[in-house]
Design a protein around this motif. Structure first.
Motif, PDB file in Angstrom:
ATOM      1  N   PRO A  40       0.823  -1.212   0.000  1.00  0.00           N
ATOM      2  CA  PRO A  40       0.000   0.000   0.000  1.00  0.00           C
ATOM      3  C   PRO A  40       0.856   1.260   0.000  1.00  0.00           C
ATOM      4  CG  PRO A  40       0.107  -0.943   2.216  1.00  0.00           C
ATOM      5  CD  PRO A  40       0.799  -1.905   1.307  1.00  0.00           C
ATOM      6  N   MET A  41       0.453   2.247  -0.803  1.00  0.00           N
ATOM      7  CA  MET A  41       1.239   3.492  -0.869  1.00  0.00           C
ATOM      8  C   MET A  41       0.325   4.710  -0.944  1.00  0.00           C
ATOM      9  SD  MET A  41       4.386   2.385  -3.328  1.00  0.00           S
ATOM     10  CE  MET A  41       3.411   1.453  -4.487  1.00  0.00           C
ATOM     11  N   VAL A  87      -0.311   6.856  -4.202  1.00  0.00           N
ATOM     12  CA  VAL A  87       0.113   6.075  -5.378  1.00  0.00           C
ATOM     13  C   VAL A  87      -0.828   4.909  -5.689  1.00  0.00           C
ATOM     14  CG1 VAL A  87       1.967   4.592  -6.272  1.00  0.00           C
ATOM     15  CG2 VAL A  87       2.541   6.675  -5.002  1.00  0.00           C
ATOM     16  N   SER A 139      -1.099  -0.274   9.945  1.00  0.00           N
ATOM     17  CA  SER A 139       0.230   0.345   9.999  1.00  0.00           C
ATOM     18  C   SER A 139       0.226   1.555  10.926  1.00  0.00           C
ATOM     19  CB  SER A 139       0.722   0.721   8.603  1.00  0.00           C
ATOM     20  OG  SER A 139      -0.170   1.577   7.961  1.00  0.00           O
ATOM     21  N   ASP A 197       2.150  -4.038  10.317  1.00  0.00           N
ATOM     22  CA  ASP A 197       3.543  -3.730  10.023  1.00  0.00           C
ATOM     23  C   ASP A 197       4.260  -3.274  11.289  1.00  0.00           C
ATOM     24  OD1 ASP A 197       3.127  -1.003  10.144  1.00  0.00           O
ATOM     25  OD2 ASP A 197       3.399  -0.642   7.997  1.00  0.00           O
ATOM     26  N   LEU A 215       9.174  -4.171   8.522  1.00  0.00           N
ATOM     27  CA  LEU A 215       9.736  -3.004   7.825  1.00  0.00           C
ATOM     28  C   LEU A 215      11.227  -2.975   8.116  1.00  0.00           C
ATOM     29  CD1 LEU A 215       7.118  -0.270   8.847  1.00  0.00           C
ATOM     30  CD2 LEU A 215       7.192  -1.605   6.741  1.00  0.00           C
ATOM     31  N   GLY A 249      15.957   0.647   4.522  1.00  0.00           N
ATOM     32  CA  GLY A 249      15.928   0.881   3.075  1.00  0.00           C
ATOM     33  C   GLY A 249      14.560   0.738   2.454  1.00  0.00           C
ATOM     34  N   GLY A 288       8.873   4.757   1.787  1.00  0.00           N
ATOM     35  CA  GLY A 288       7.905   5.310   2.734  1.00  0.00           C
ATOM     36  C   GLY A 288       8.533   5.429   4.114  1.00  0.00           C
ATOM     37  N   GLY A 303      10.970  -4.118   2.120  1.00  0.00           N
ATOM     38  CA  GLY A 303      12.220  -3.382   1.937  1.00  0.00           C
ATOM     39  C   GLY A 303      13.210  -4.140   1.093  1.00  0.00           C
ATOM     40  N   GLN A 308      13.259  -5.286  -2.135  1.00  0.00           N
ATOM     41  CA  GLN A 308      12.996  -6.280  -3.183  1.00  0.00           C
ATOM     42  C   GLN A 308      12.411  -5.629  -4.444  1.00  0.00           C
ATOM     43  OE1 GLN A 308      10.374  -8.986  -0.674  1.00  0.00           O
ATOM     44  NE2 GLN A 308      11.293  -7.422   0.611  1.00  0.00           N
ATOM     45  N   TYR A 333       7.154  -8.067  -0.178  1.00  0.00           N
ATOM     46  CA  TYR A 333       6.296  -6.877  -0.065  1.00  0.00           C
ATOM     47  C   TYR A 333       6.996  -5.783  -0.837  1.00  0.00           C
ATOM     48  CZ  TYR A 333       3.025  -4.259   3.130  1.00  0.00           C
ATOM     49  OH  TYR A 333       2.005  -3.539   3.716  1.00  0.00           O
ATOM     50  N   MET A 334       6.479  -5.418  -1.990  1.00  0.00           N
ATOM     51  CA  MET A 334       7.178  -4.447  -2.838  1.00  0.00           C
ATOM     52  C   MET A 334       6.338  -3.190  -3.044  1.00  0.00           C
ATOM     53  SD  MET A 334       8.689  -6.789  -5.954  1.00  0.00           S
ATOM     54  CE  MET A 334       9.565  -8.334  -5.646  1.00  0.00           C
ATOM     55  N   GLY A 335       6.921  -2.054  -2.726  1.00  0.00           N
ATOM     56  CA  GLY A 335       6.263  -0.781  -2.984  1.00  0.00           C
ATOM     57  C   GLY A 335       6.890  -0.076  -4.172  1.00  0.00           C
ATOM     58  N   SER A 377       8.865   9.673  -2.264  1.00  0.00           N
ATOM     59  CA  SER A 377       9.521   8.611  -1.500  1.00  0.00           C
ATOM     60  C   SER A 377       9.806   7.396  -2.377  1.00  0.00           C
ATOM     61  CB  SER A 377       8.603   8.190  -0.346  1.00  0.00           C
ATOM     62  OG  SER A 377       9.172   7.097   0.332  1.00  0.00           O
ATOM     63  N   ALA A 378      10.873   6.705  -2.048  1.00  0.00           N
ATOM     64  CA  ALA A 378      11.191   5.407  -2.668  1.00  0.00           C
ATOM     65  C   ALA A 378      12.212   4.727  -1.770  1.00  0.00           C
ATOM     66  CB  ALA A 378      11.759   5.585  -4.070  1.00  0.00           C
ATOM     67  N   GLY A 379      12.382   3.429  -1.974  1.00  0.00           N
ATOM     68  CA  GLY A 379      13.311   2.662  -1.145  1.00  0.00           C
ATOM     69  C   GLY A 379      14.578   2.281  -1.895  1.00  0.00           C
TER      70      GLY A 379
HETATM   71  C1  LIG Z   1       5.285   6.499  -1.823  1.00  0.00           C
HETATM   72  C2  LIG Z   1       5.079   5.515  -0.722  1.00  0.00           C
HETATM   73  C3  LIG Z   1       3.949   5.602   0.071  1.00  0.00           C
HETATM   74  C4  LIG Z   1       3.731   4.670   1.093  1.00  0.00           C
HETATM   75  N1  LIG Z   1       2.568   4.750   1.829  1.00  0.00           N
HETATM   76  C5  LIG Z   1       2.277   3.782   2.750  1.00  0.00           C
HETATM   77  C6  LIG Z   1       1.029   3.767   3.422  1.00  0.00           C
HETATM   78  O1  LIG Z   1       0.171   4.620   3.221  1.00  0.00           O
HETATM   79  N2  LIG Z   1       0.792   2.761   4.306  1.00  0.00           N
HETATM   80  C7  LIG Z   1       1.719   1.789   4.551  1.00  0.00           C
HETATM   81  O2  LIG Z   1       1.454   0.883   5.346  1.00  0.00           O
HETATM   82  N3  LIG Z   1       2.913   1.773   3.919  1.00  0.00           N
HETATM   83  C8  LIG Z   1       3.196   2.745   3.015  1.00  0.00           C
HETATM   84  N4  LIG Z   1       4.393   2.704   2.332  1.00  0.00           N
HETATM   85  C9  LIG Z   1       5.345   1.605   2.595  1.00  0.00           C
HETATM   86  C10 LIG Z   1       5.086   0.417   1.645  1.00  0.00           C
HETATM   87  O3  LIG Z   1       3.832  -0.159   1.935  1.00  0.00           O
HETATM   88  C11 LIG Z   1       6.204  -0.646   1.759  1.00  0.00           C
HETATM   89  O4  LIG Z   1       6.403  -0.971   3.112  1.00  0.00           O
HETATM   90  C12 LIG Z   1       7.518  -0.183   1.150  1.00  0.00           C
HETATM   91  O5  LIG Z   1       7.282   0.518  -0.042  1.00  0.00           O
HETATM   92  C13 LIG Z   1       8.436  -1.384   0.860  1.00  0.00           C
HETATM   93  O6  LIG Z   1       9.711  -0.989   0.446  1.00  0.00           O
HETATM   94  P1  LIG Z   1      10.107  -0.792  -1.110  1.00  0.00           P
HETATM   95  O7  LIG Z   1       9.454   0.506  -1.499  1.00  0.00           O
HETATM   96  O8  LIG Z   1      11.582  -0.694  -1.124  1.00  0.00           O
HETATM   97  O9  LIG Z   1       9.571  -1.938  -1.877  1.00  0.00           O
HETATM   98  C14 LIG Z   1       4.659   3.641   1.332  1.00  0.00           C
HETATM   99  C15 LIG Z   1       5.794   3.557   0.510  1.00  0.00           C
HETATM  100  C16 LIG Z   1       6.016   4.467  -0.508  1.00  0.00           C
HETATM  101  C17 LIG Z   1       7.225   4.334  -1.384  1.00  0.00           C
END
Ligand SMILES: Cc1cc2nc3c(=O)[nH]c(=O)nc-3n(C[C@H](O)[C@H](O)[C@H](O)COP(=O)(O)O)c2cc1C
Length: 332
Positions: free
Chosen positions: A28-29, A32, A112, A133, A154, A157, A160, A186, A188, A206-208, A291-293
């Motif tokens: 979830p993001m 996005v 979360s 989380d 979580l 790296g 979010g 984180g 992947q 879990y990929m964001g 944001s990005a990881g």
């Molecule tokens: C732009 C952005 C917004 C995010 N918003 C949320 C959110 O609203 N709720 C949540 O639980 N995690 C949020 N996250 C964290 C992601 O759910 C996830 O834990 C993370 O993206 C994983 O790492 P990765 O981006 O390297 O794959 C967000 C991440 C990004 C990049």
């Protein structure tokens, strides 16, 4: 949270995992993840998710969940949608979003930014799994004590609001104590990393960030391009925006005329008021500062979600074959 020797058994809590083609959550993001991304992810066979906070108008959450349900029903083997509830006390809509979710009965909910204790009983009574989380072993224990069926770890790296634990140590520490579902958040971006998460003892990746650079994501084109152009070294960690440690794209700060050196880790919240009165107004976090990881280094294109999931499945299979070949050479 006692570890169960049968932890890998594909029964009970884990039955939900069989509903996905690949052991993966499209995470979830904020801003996005919209229904297009969630539907595409579920129909491609991975868990789709979105924060309920993305539904700003009255009735929108109900509308999204109905649309997701209807469109996913067109694909018989679609994976479940697992909505994300931000359980922090600052979420004024928590109660009403919880009620809407319970009416739609998704297979699981991701909580979360806080303890799931206040929402877990109602969700579980409705037959909905609770995945929480967490960023520390202490919080993992608390979530497990509150009845979590799954834990999302979580790690350093992550995109979010991130954790700072080493993924190897964190997964092993939690797996020793918790026999429920574990997802690794984180780092992947491909099938090999997904398989590695499972080798550590996780059930799910879990990929964001990887999913921001897809056609269905609700991110503007420049944000997607910046993810493709950035490397791990371009990720900037700060707690200046909200008090919580967050990974940002350095170049999105620069594009707003901001100096990354002023966005560090400190005890105080950084005040954006210094920028107010600027022509065009102050940049908004998440909307203008992106944001990005660390996983950006693995993102080189902007495919459709279906193309991405096919590719991840192929890479996962190739990595698994390579591991089997390695394992066959080990003298036990
Ligand atoms: C732009 C952005 C917004 C995010 N918003 C949320 C959110 O609203 N709720 C949540 O639980 N995690 C949020 N996250 C964290 C992601 O759910 C996830 O834990 C993370 O993206 C994983 O790492 P990765 O981006 O390297 O794959 C967000 C991440 C990004 C990049």
């Amino acid at each position: 949270m006692a570890a169960d020797p049968q932890a890998s058994a594909d029964t009970g809590t884990r039955a939900i995992l069989r509903r996905a083609r690949l052991p993966l959550v499209a995470a979830p993001m904020l801003l996005v993840s919209g229904p297009e991304l969630v539907i595409a992810a579920c129909r491609a066979g991975v868990f789709g998710s979105f924060p309920t906070a993305n539904c700003r108008e009255e009735g929108r959450l109900d509308e999204w969940l109905r649309r997701i349900g209807e469109e996913c029903a067109e694909t018989p083997d679609a994976a479940p949608c697992v909505p994300n509830l931000i359980v922090h006390r600052s979420n004024p809509r928590l109660r009403q979003d919880l009620e809407v979710i319970i009416r739609h009965r998704p297979a699981a909910v991701i909580t979360s930014v806080g303890s799931p204790a206040a929402v877990a009983p109602a969700l579980r009574d409705a037959g909905i799994q609770v995945w929480c989380d967490v960023a520390t072993v202490h919080h993992a224990q608390r979530a497990a004590d509150a009845g979590a069926d799954g834990l999302i770890l979580l790690t350093a790296g992550a995109g979010g609001q991130t954790g700072n634990a080493n993924p190897f140590a964190f997964v092993r520490a939690v797996r020793e104590r918790f026999d429920g579902i574990i997802a690794l958040s984180g780092g992947q971006a491909d099938g090999a990393a997904l398989l590695a998460a499972q080798a550590l003892g996780c059930d799910l990746g879990y990929m964001g960030t990887r999913f921001i650079a897809t056609r269905e994501a609700r991110a503007e084109a420049r944000y997607k391009d910046l993810i493709v152009e950035s490397e791990l070294d371009d990720i900037h960690l700060t707690n200046a925006l909200s008090g919580l440690e967050t990974n940002l794209l350095r170049r999105s700060l620069l594009a707003q005329g901001l100096d990354p050196a002023e966005f560090g880790i400190g005890p105080k919240r950084f005040s954006m008021t210094a920028l107010e009165g600027r022509e065009g107004g102050a940049p908004k976090r998440w909307r203008d500062i992106w944001s990005a990881g660390h996983s950006v280094s693995g993102v080189r294109d902007v495919p459709s979600v279906a193309e991405l999931v096919d590719r991840l499945a192929r890479e996962y299979g190739e990595a698994a074959e390579a591991m089997l070949a390695l394992a066959s050479g080990v003298r036990r």
